[in-house]
Structure formats: structure tokens, C-alpha cells
Write a protein that holds these residues in place. Structure first.
Motif, PDB file in Angstrom:
ATOM      1  N   ASP A 297      36.937  32.637  33.843  1.00  0.00           N
ATOM      2  CA  ASP A 297      38.308  32.407  33.342  1.00  0.00           C
ATOM      3  C   ASP A 297      38.678  33.848  33.025  1.00  0.00           C
ATOM      4  O   ASP A 297      39.674  34.265  32.833  1.00  0.00           O
ATOM      5  CB  ASP A 297      38.332  31.519  32.061  1.00  0.00           C
ATOM      6  CG  ASP A 297      38.377  30.279  32.539  1.00  0.00           C
ATOM      7  OD1 ASP A 297      38.387  29.644  33.949  1.00  0.00           O
ATOM      8  OD2 ASP A 297      37.741  29.323  31.664  1.00  0.00           O
ATOM      9  N   LYS A 298      37.846  34.772  32.698  1.00  0.00           N
ATOM     10  CA  LYS A 298      37.974  36.181  32.381  1.00  0.00           C
ATOM     11  C   LYS A 298      37.869  36.962  33.547  1.00  0.00           C
ATOM     12  O   LYS A 298      38.112  38.310  33.206  1.00  0.00           O
ATOM     13  CB  LYS A 298      36.905  36.496  31.435  1.00  0.00           C
ATOM     14  CG  LYS A 298      36.763  35.708  30.093  1.00  0.00           C
ATOM     15  CD  LYS A 298      38.199  35.973  29.102  1.00  0.00           C
ATOM     16  CE  LYS A 298      37.956  35.264  27.846  1.00  0.00           C
ATOM     17  NZ  LYS A 298      39.430  35.198  26.958  1.00  0.00           N
ATOM     18  N   LEU A 299      37.637  36.836  34.658  1.00  0.00           N
ATOM     19  CA  LEU A 299      37.507  37.584  35.827  1.00  0.00           C
ATOM     20  C   LEU A 299      39.012  37.822  36.321  1.00  0.00           C
ATOM     21  O   LEU A 299      39.940  37.067  36.071  1.00  0.00           O
ATOM     22  CB  LEU A 299      36.823  36.942  37.226  1.00  0.00           C
ATOM     23  CG  LEU A 299      35.506  37.072  37.136  1.00  0.00           C
ATOM     24  CD1 LEU A 299      34.952  36.416  38.497  1.00  0.00           C
ATOM     25  CD2 LEU A 299      35.090  38.329  37.207  1.00  0.00           C
ATOM     26  N   LYS A 300      39.195  39.007  36.553  1.00  0.00           N
ATOM     27  CA  LYS A 300      40.466  39.473  37.179  1.00  0.00           C
ATOM     28  C   LYS A 300      40.342  39.679  38.750  1.00  0.00           C
ATOM     29  O   LYS A 300      39.843  40.758  39.180  1.00  0.00           O
ATOM     30  CB  LYS A 300      41.161  40.811  36.411  1.00  0.00           C
ATOM     31  CG  LYS A 300      41.506  40.615  35.117  1.00  0.00           C
ATOM     32  CD  LYS A 300      41.854  41.919  34.165  1.00  0.00           C
ATOM     33  CE  LYS A 300      42.106  41.547  32.816  1.00  0.00           C
ATOM     34  NZ  LYS A 300      42.545  42.804  32.087  1.00  0.00           N
ATOM     35  N   LEU A 301      40.783  38.705  39.419  1.00  0.00           N
ATOM     36  CA  LEU A 301      40.658  38.857  40.923  1.00  0.00           C
ATOM     37  C   LEU A 301      41.942  38.944  41.635  1.00  0.00           C
ATOM     38  O   LEU A 301      42.969  38.417  41.245  1.00  0.00           O
ATOM     39  CB  LEU A 301      39.983  37.435  41.446  1.00  0.00           C
ATOM     40  CG  LEU A 301      38.590  37.256  41.131  1.00  0.00           C
ATOM     41  CD1 LEU A 301      38.152  35.916  41.493  1.00  0.00           C
ATOM     42  CD2 LEU A 301      37.486  38.363  41.400  1.00  0.00           C
ATOM     43  N   THR A 302      42.010  39.751  42.795  1.00  0.00           N
ATOM     44  CA  THR A 302      43.137  39.650  43.545  1.00  0.00           C
ATOM     45  C   THR A 302      42.695  39.456  44.980  1.00  0.00           C
ATOM     46  O   THR A 302      41.922  40.247  45.563  1.00  0.00           O
ATOM     47  CB  THR A 302      44.000  41.160  43.451  1.00  0.00           C
ATOM     48  OG1 THR A 302      44.530  41.246  42.202  1.00  0.00           O
ATOM     49  CG2 THR A 302      45.226  40.901  44.415  1.00  0.00           C
ATOM     50  N   TRP A 303      43.315  38.492  45.808  1.00  0.00           N
ATOM     51  CA  TRP A 303      42.732  37.986  47.093  1.00  0.00           C
ATOM     52  C   TRP A 303      43.959  38.408  48.055  1.00  0.00           C
ATOM     53  O   TRP A 303      45.077  38.561  47.741  1.00  0.00           O
ATOM     54  CB  TRP A 303      42.729  36.469  47.139  1.00  0.00           C
ATOM     55  CG  TRP A 303      41.616  35.828  46.401  1.00  0.00           C
ATOM     56  CD1 TRP A 303      41.872  35.127  44.971  1.00  0.00           C
ATOM     57  CD2 TRP A 303      40.282  36.083  46.571  1.00  0.00           C
ATOM     58  NE1 TRP A 303      40.546  34.677  44.608  1.00  0.00           N
ATOM     59  CE2 TRP A 303      39.765  35.124  45.445  1.00  0.00           C
ATOM     60  CE3 TRP A 303      39.324  36.733  47.461  1.00  0.00           C
ATOM     61  CZ2 TRP A 303      38.331  35.263  45.294  1.00  0.00           C
ATOM     62  CZ3 TRP A 303      38.022  36.430  47.238  1.00  0.00           C
ATOM     63  CH2 TRP A 303      37.544  35.709  46.138  1.00  0.00           C
ATOM     64  N   GLN A 304      43.466  38.813  49.126  1.00  0.00           N
ATOM     65  CA  GLN A 304      44.282  39.711  50.157  1.00  0.00           C
ATOM     66  C   GLN A 304      44.544  38.327  51.357  1.00  0.00           C
ATOM     67  O   GLN A 304      43.550  37.973  51.713  1.00  0.00           O
ATOM     68  CB  GLN A 304      43.894  40.739  50.763  1.00  0.00           C
ATOM     69  CG  GLN A 304      44.402  41.386  51.762  1.00  0.00           C
ATOM     70  CD  GLN A 304      45.905  41.917  51.361  1.00  0.00           C
ATOM     71  OE1 GLN A 304      45.816  42.490  50.307  1.00  0.00           O
ATOM     72  NE2 GLN A 304      46.811  41.707  52.421  1.00  0.00           N
ATOM     73  N   PRO A 305      45.790  38.145  51.537  1.00  0.00           N
ATOM     74  CA  PRO A 305      45.960  36.801  52.521  1.00  0.00           C
ATOM     75  C   PRO A 305      45.378  37.484  53.762  1.00  0.00           C
ATOM     76  O   PRO A 305      45.305  38.639  54.161  1.00  0.00           O
ATOM     77  CB  PRO A 305      47.294  36.671  52.356  1.00  0.00           C
ATOM     78  CG  PRO A 305      47.710  36.977  51.115  1.00  0.00           C
ATOM     79  CD  PRO A 305      46.900  38.425  50.922  1.00  0.00           C
ATOM     80  N   GLY A 306      44.989  36.440  54.790  1.00  0.00           N
ATOM     81  CA  GLY A 306      44.816  36.940  56.127  1.00  0.00           C
ATOM     82  C   GLY A 306      45.672  36.975  57.188  1.00  0.00           C
ATOM     83  O   GLY A 306      47.027  36.737  56.651  1.00  0.00           O
ATOM     84  N   PRO A 307      45.327  36.978  58.263  1.00  0.00           N
ATOM     85  CA  PRO A 307      46.515  37.009  59.384  1.00  0.00           C
ATOM     86  C   PRO A 307      47.434  35.619  59.628  1.00  0.00           C
ATOM     87  O   PRO A 307      48.252  35.747  60.272  1.00  0.00           O
ATOM     88  CB  PRO A 307      45.997  37.411  60.540  1.00  0.00           C
ATOM     89  CG  PRO A 307      44.530  36.715  60.431  1.00  0.00           C
ATOM     90  CD  PRO A 307      44.094  36.960  58.979  1.00  0.00           C
TER      91      PRO A 307
END
Length: 750
Positions: A297-307
Motif C-alpha cells: 500500500d505504501k509503494l509508489k509504482l508507475t506502470w508503462q502500457p505496452g503496445p
């Protein structure tokens, strides 16, 4: 299970090899247990291998079950095959599941137990011959030993419930004989196995060997194991297929009490699906599950969409329909019998329909998990797997260890359904254990289990039946479009169709002019094996379309099937073996008789029927249903099944019930959809399992007695359940279900 035998697999093998006075038996090898020896093998090391039978001096019998038990009752059935030939006392039998093991012969490594796989309907068929031989050999040794002790010829002695009996009433318990029997030379030729009329356990019902432990809460599934000095790793994956991790900030997560590490896992390039992590992920490793979740819950994640950020299942279905409506050449011509073009030109009438099925997830009861410890010279894992040998091979590749340095325990598994044939989660656990330098218990949340599955593929079927003036089916054209479940699995392109279409699927062999083709689609979702596989998807279509044809002709759907099956005969199958139309008609007629097909109910109730054959088994379902408002009520569910000789009738009944309920539950409301490149279902609120109120109060199972060799049971009972239910809905409402999930379509069309 008593404390004296509640041992790990490797400890169990060590005890077998070192306990004084025990008899360890395998076909071709019999030695005293107090010598330093490779364990007794079942059959020639170079060919057939198998599990062990061990008899202790106190009369206890320990039988190793080689195949995983994911709820099919495998441990019970495999053990009873051996125990029957042994004439053992079933009340004194303990069954222990065996993980994978290797042996070396002439510097060549072989799997010690041979067949070790669950979920493809081969456990009992593969074991039928060799496991009987194991029990027969033990019985022969005990008889020879008793003959020496008593002075009575072995031919005049009898074995009964763990003892040898003499004509004058003297009784020699097996425990009294094992020490001498273990020192006796085995016969030069395999002893004869029992005749069917001599069976004492085979064909008689027995409860699951683990039932008491399960009811009392003592069963320990893989998820229940917590070795000491262990970290729990909760992992979450990129929500976009083909996406990646753009950024991560672990500062606050590592401040959570109990959290020790945050690690990344990444798929390996060049590895097929199921052998490497399914998607990039981040794991929080903590001292317990709660701390790991709080850390996430404390993680700060940003995911990059694929193609494929704009991918959707709606667009994929439109693509399939357009492809099937075009004149495009199919990816594969699966089967072509007779002259379908000529049949269509000469036909008096045509019936056409399009059927659609969604992606389906496994949603197993036991969440994805794996416990792994990897040291410099040894690896030990606790794995809920359907394919232990494949799991061991994967661990060997990732660690570089030799097979005899890897120990894999396979506890009873809380459902497989094909999901645990793949070992992406095992790869993750091993990678995390290596990186952490500690024992790691990998845990997936339910959300990750639903959004990162190997789904049963969606499919669109286009069918056209050609009828003559008398209403006989003279031509059958069936084209299917789907993304292959074998894509990405190192399968040659010209074999991708084999996971989608069966060239022997009915009505092949029953209609003179038939054309079956497959059009391959691409999808961002990973696909894989599912209980029943293509038999389920194809049977829903074929049996539903047959019902349509019957109603178009104003004919009884049962009579139409009788006409198709024709006179009793054996129809050769291209995949090997033959279809016995007599056995298929027998289960069809039995289901019809039990549902009282000739006297259809009134007051808005409807009857539906369907049949199916695969894996050497034959099955038919018949349902009585009604629809009240927005409720579908299944008043009766009948399953008639013939899987050859039955080892455990209670187990077969359970499998038939489970298969029926699984088929109904999957069909009613389950569908995986994709929008904007992401799976939209995250938990059971939007991927609903069937409620008890939606299911029949009872599934009436009727097994057809048979002397044929045992066939598969677990997947056979699934396929005909869905079309029988859909056909019953039509009889009750006149609404034809050509698209799943069933309830969504029913409410749309009512």
C-alpha cells in the motif's frame, strides 16, 4: 495421518531405504529395506516406472501415490489399485503423495516414477496395468513366504485383508512375513494379476483418503506450509499485457514494520509461456503476509502500457466474425470428409448459426503460491502443481543444480483445472528466493490470479448444416476462429489448431460430408490449458446446434441424435482408438430415461439433453429447468457416464458431480473481458462463481457398468453439461443461447 508417517517426501524415501524389516516392492526389484539400495522401482528403469508399496512389520501398508491430487481423488484410486492386488487391509493403508524423483542408469537420468501428471484424464489409464502388477508381486512374495512357514503349497493358500490363510485356518499376518519376504528373490516372470471377479476393492466405493483430515481442518495444502526463517513475498504484476515498470519508490514501503525487501521479477526472454514469470512484477518481502500487503500500500509504482493499450475483447470478437464471414483461406483445414460443396448444392434446406464463447479464468480455490529455498548446493520447494516433473526441470534450469539436489514436495492441491500445469509462479518463487538469500513463500492476491491467468481462449463458431428432403443431415460445415492456447509455447505454427479443434469431435464420422476449419486470431491475453479444454467449447456448439436443427425440423432432439449415431459400430478416430457408438447411445438413453424425456414437464419447465465422448469416456447430461423473472432454476440435473472399469465408484460420482457443477458455474456468468488493454475482472464480485442457489440441489449420477479399460473421468463430465443446460433453457423459454455467459444472454433476450 499418524505422526509416525507424517514425513516429508525425501524423509519418507530415506525411511523406506533404512527401516529394518520392512518389505519394499516394485515390479522387477525386491530387496530388504535395511540395505543401502536404490528404492524399489516399478518396471524397467528404462521404460515404465512407478510408485512404491511398503509393508511394515506391524502390518501397516504405506503406498506412494505418484500423481498429484487436485481434488480428483487420485490418491485414493491409485492406492486402491495396488491394495486390491495385494489383498491388503484398506483400513491399515496410508497413502503418501510423491514428488518428482530421478534415478540414473548407465549415466542416463530417468524419472523414477514415470507418469506424474494431473488433469489430463490419464492417471488411472496410465496406472491400470503397472500398479496392479506392483500389488500382485507383493502378494506373490508373501504367499511364497507363507508357504515355507506353513509347509502348505502356495497354490492352496489365500490372501485376505492383510493376511495369508491356510486351508486349516492358520492365519499369517503380512507383518509376520515381511522380513523373510524382503529377502526372497523375485519371480523371473511377472506373477498373474487378478481376474475381475476376484476384485475386492476395485469397483467398490471408498471415501477420499484425505477426507477426514479435510473435514477436521488438518489437511495442509501448499499455502498452509510455513517453514521457519521464511519471508512472505506478495507480488503484483503490470496490469497491461506487454507493459513494463516505469518507476518505483520503495522508501515508505520499507518503513513498514516487518517489511525487509522489495524486489522486481521479470520474464526471461526466449522462454515459452508457463516457464517464466507471466509479466513484470514487484514483490514485497516481509515477515508475514499482512506486513507485505501493508508494504504494498505504501509503494509508489508507475506502470508503462505496452503496445496493445487499445486492445479489447469486443474488437477481437468483431474481428473473428468478420473473418468467418469473409472468403479468406482458413489458417488450418482441420478435416474434410466427402464433398461438402456438392452436399450444400443438393440440399433441400440449410440451417445456419453463429456461437460465441468468452475468455474464461481458472479461479482456483487455492490462490497461486509456492515456497522455495535455494542454497548453493540444494533447493527445496513446496509446490501446488499438476506436473511435478516439469516443475523440477524448471528449477534445475534456473538454479543450475542437478536433479538429485532438488527436493520438491507436492501437497494435495486446492484445485488445478489446468492452471497449475504452468509454472510461471514457480519461476518467480525461485528467482525471489535466490535474490533474497532466504526461504520465500510467494503469494498472489486474488486480483493478480484473475488478471494474470492463462485463460481458456474465446472463440466464435460459424456453422451450416445441409439437410435433404427427409430432414437427414447430409452436410456439416463448421468454421472456428480463436486465439490458440498453444501460442507462445514453442508449438509449431501448423499445430496451433490442436488446442482449439479436435478432428474427431462429433459429428465427425457420423456425417458423410463434413468440413472443419480453424482461423487463428491474435490476442494480448496469455492462454493455456483448462479442464475439458476444446472438448467443452466444441461440445457446447455442436450439441446446441443439433438441438436447433431438431427444432427447425420439428423433431425430437433425442431421435435426431439416434439417427446420427446409427447402428452400433466402432468408428476409427484419427487421434487413435475408436468411437463406440453403442456406448455413446447407452449414456444418452440412460440420461433420457432418468429425466423422463418421453414425458416433458409443463408449467414453464423445459428439458434439455446433450452427449459427448473423449478420453476413452462417454457422458450425457439431461436437465430440467425453469425461468422465473431473472432467476434460472435447475430443478433436476442428470449425468450418465461410462468411463470403462471404475476403480472407485464414489470417486467417479464425485467427479461427475464436480464436472457438472463446474460446467454450469462456468457457463452461467463467467467471462474475462479486456478494455483499453487491461483485464476488467479483478475479484469474485465481477467474476462471479456460481452460488448454491443457482446450482441444482443434487446431481443424479448414473454410471454405466463396463468391462472396458479405464478411461478419463475428470474432464469428460464437463463437456455435455453446458449444452444440455442451454437446450433446457430453450425448451423452457424458446430463447436460444448461442453466446456465453448464459445468464447475461438469457436476460438480454428475454
Amino acid at each position: 495421518m499418524t505422526d509416525s508417517v507424517r514425513l516429508s517426501r525425501r524423509r519418507f524415501l530415506k525411511v523406506m531405504a533404512g527401516a529394518t524389516g520392512a518389505l519394499i516392492v516394485g515390479v522387477g526389484t525386491v530387496r530388504a529395506a535395511d540395505t543401502d539400495l536404490p528404492l524399489a522401482l516399478l518396471g524397467d528403469e528404462m521404460t515404465q516406472l512407478g510408485p512404491y508399496l511398503r509393508i511394515e512389520p506391524d502390518g501397516r501398508t504405506i503406498i506412494g501415490a505418484r500423481d498429484p491430487d487436485c481434488g480428483e481423488g487420485t490418491h485414493t484410486s491409485l492406492a486402491r489399485i495396488i491394495a486390491d492386488e495385494l489383498d491388503g487391509d484398506w483400513s491399515r493403508v496410508t497413502v503418501l503423495g510423491l514428488g518428482p524423483e530421478v534415478t540414473r542408469a548407465n549415466n542416463v537420468v530417468h524419472w523414477r516414477y514415470g507418469h506424474q501428471r494431473s488433469g489430463n484424464a490419464t492417471s488411472i489409464p496410465a496406472a491400470w496395468a503397472d500398479l496392479r502388477q506392483a500389488g500382485a508381486l507383493a502378494r506373490w512374495l508373501l504367499l511364497q513366504t507363507a508357504a515355507r512357514h506353513s509347509g502348505v503349497a502356495a497354490a492352496r493358500l489365500q490372501c485376505h485383508k492383510g493376511a495369508v490363510l491356510t486351508p486349516n485356518g492358520r492365519r499369517y499376518a503380512y507383518g509376520e512375513l515381511v522380513a523373510d519376504a524382503a529377502r526372497q528373490s523375485p519371480p523371473t516372470t511377472p506373477p498373474p494379476v487378478k481376474r475381475p471377479d476376484q476384485y475386492a476393492l476395485i469397483g467398490r466405493g471408498a471415501g477420499d483418503v484425505d477426507a477426514r483430515a479435510m473435514v477436521q481442518g488438518h489437511s495442509r495444502y501448499a499455502i498452509d506450509h510455513y517453514p521457519g526463517e521464511m519471508l512472505v513475498a506478495v507480488v503484483r504484476h503490470c496490469p497491461w499485457p506487454g507493459g513494463s515498470l516505469a518507476s518505483i519508490d520503495t522508501t515508505e514501503a520499507l518503513k513498514v514494520p516487518g517489511v525487509e525487501q522489495v524486489l522486481q521479477v521479470k520474464p526471461e526472454s526466449g522462454q515459452p509461456l508457463g516457464h517464466t514469470p507471466i509479466a513484470p512484477g514487484v514483490a514485497v518481502l516481509a515477515q508475514d503476509t499482512w506486513s507485505a500487503l501493508k508494504g504494498f500500500d505504501k509503494l509508489k509504482l508507475t506502470w508503462q502500457p505496452g503496445p496493445h493499450v487499445d486492445a479489447s475483447t469486443a474488437r477481437l470478437r468483431d474481428e473473428a466474425v468478420k473473418l468467418l464471414d469473409s472468403e479468406a483461406e482458413p489458417t488450418t483445414h482441420v478435416r474434410s470428409d466427402g464433398d461438402i460443396d456438392k452436399a450444400e448444392k443438393q440440399a433441400h434446406r440449410h440451417v445456419e448459426a453463429t456461437y460465441t464463447q468468452p475468455f474464461v479464468a481458472h479461479a482456483t480455490a487455492e490462490p497461486i503460491n509456492c515456497t522455495a529455498r535455494v542454497d548453493a548446493d540444494h533447493a527445496s520447494l513446496i509446490v501446488p502443481t499438476q506436473a511435478p516433473q516439469q516443475a523440477l526441470a524448471l528449477v534445475q534450469r534456473l538454479t543450475g543444480l542437478s536433479p538429485d539436489q532438488i527436493d520438491i514436495q507436492v501437497p494435495r492441491t486446492g484445485g488445478g483445472l489446468g492452471r497449475r500445469v504452468d509454472h510461471d509462479f514457480v519461476a518467480e518463487a525461485v528467482m525471489l528466493a535466490k535474490a533474497a538469500g532466504k526461504c520465500v513463500k510467494l503469494m498472489w492476491t486474488r486480483e493478480d490470479g484473475l488478471t494474470h491467468d492463462f485463460y481458456r481462449p474465446m472463440a466464435v463458431h460459424k456453422l451450416k448444416a445441409s439437410l435433404d428432403r427427409d430432414g437427414h443431415i447430409i452436410g456439416w460445415r463448421q468454421h472456428m476462429a480463436s486465439p490458440s492456447a498453444l501460442a507462445g509455447r514453442s508449438t509449431p505454427a501448423d499445430r496451433l489448431w490442436t488446442s482449439e479443434v479436435d478432428p474427431d469431435a462429433l459429428p465427425a464420422g457420423l456425417v458423410e460430408n463434413l468440413d472443419s476449419s480453424w482461423y487463428g486470431l491474435d490476442s494480448v491475453l496469455s492462454r493455456g490449458p483448462m479442464r475439458g479444454a476444446n472438448n467443452v467449447t466444441n461440445t457446447f456448439v455442436v450439441e446446441g446446434f443439433l438441438d436447433e436443427i431438431a427444432h427447425e425440423l420439428r423433431r425430437d432432439p433425442l431421435e435426431l441424435r439416434h439417427e446420427l449415431l446409427g447402428d452400433p459400430r466402432m468408428i476409427p478416430l484419427r487421434g487413435g482408438g475408436a468411437l463406440d457408438t453403442r456406448r455413446l447411445r447407452a449414456v444418452l438413453d440412460l440420461a433420457a430415461a432418468r429425466i423422463d424425456w418421453k414425458h416433458p414437464p409443463r408449467n414453464g419447465h423445459g428439458l434439455g439433453i446433450a452427449c459427448h465422448a473423449s478420453y476413452g469416456g462417454y457422458c450425457a447430461h439431461a436437465f430440467e429447468v425453469s425461468v422465473r423473472g431473472e432467476r434460472l432454476i435447475v430443478h433436476r440435473a442428470v449425468c450418465a457416464i461410462d468411463v470403462g472399469r471404475v476403480v472407485n465408484p464414489i470417486g467417479l460420482e464425485a467427479q461427475a458431480m464436480g464436472g457438472t457443477l463446474f460446467g454450469i458455474g462456468t457457463a452461467l456468468g463467467q467471462a474475462i473481458t479486456v478494455a483499453d488493454g487491461q483485464v476488467q475482472q479483478h475479484d469474485f464480485n465481477d467474476y462471479p462463481l456460481a452460488h448454491m442457489a443457482q446450482l441444482p440441489h443434487k446431481v443424479e449420477v448414473y454410471a454405466v457398468p463396463s468391462d472396458a479399460a479405464p478411461g478419463g473421468a475428470s474432464p469428460v463430465a464437463v463437456s455435455s453439461a453446458v449444452p444440455a443446460l442451454a437446450n433446457a433453457v430453450h425448451a423452457a423459454t424458446t430463447v436460444r443461447i448461442r453466446r456465453l455467459p448464459l445468464m447475461t444472454e438469457l436476460l438480454r433476450l428475454l
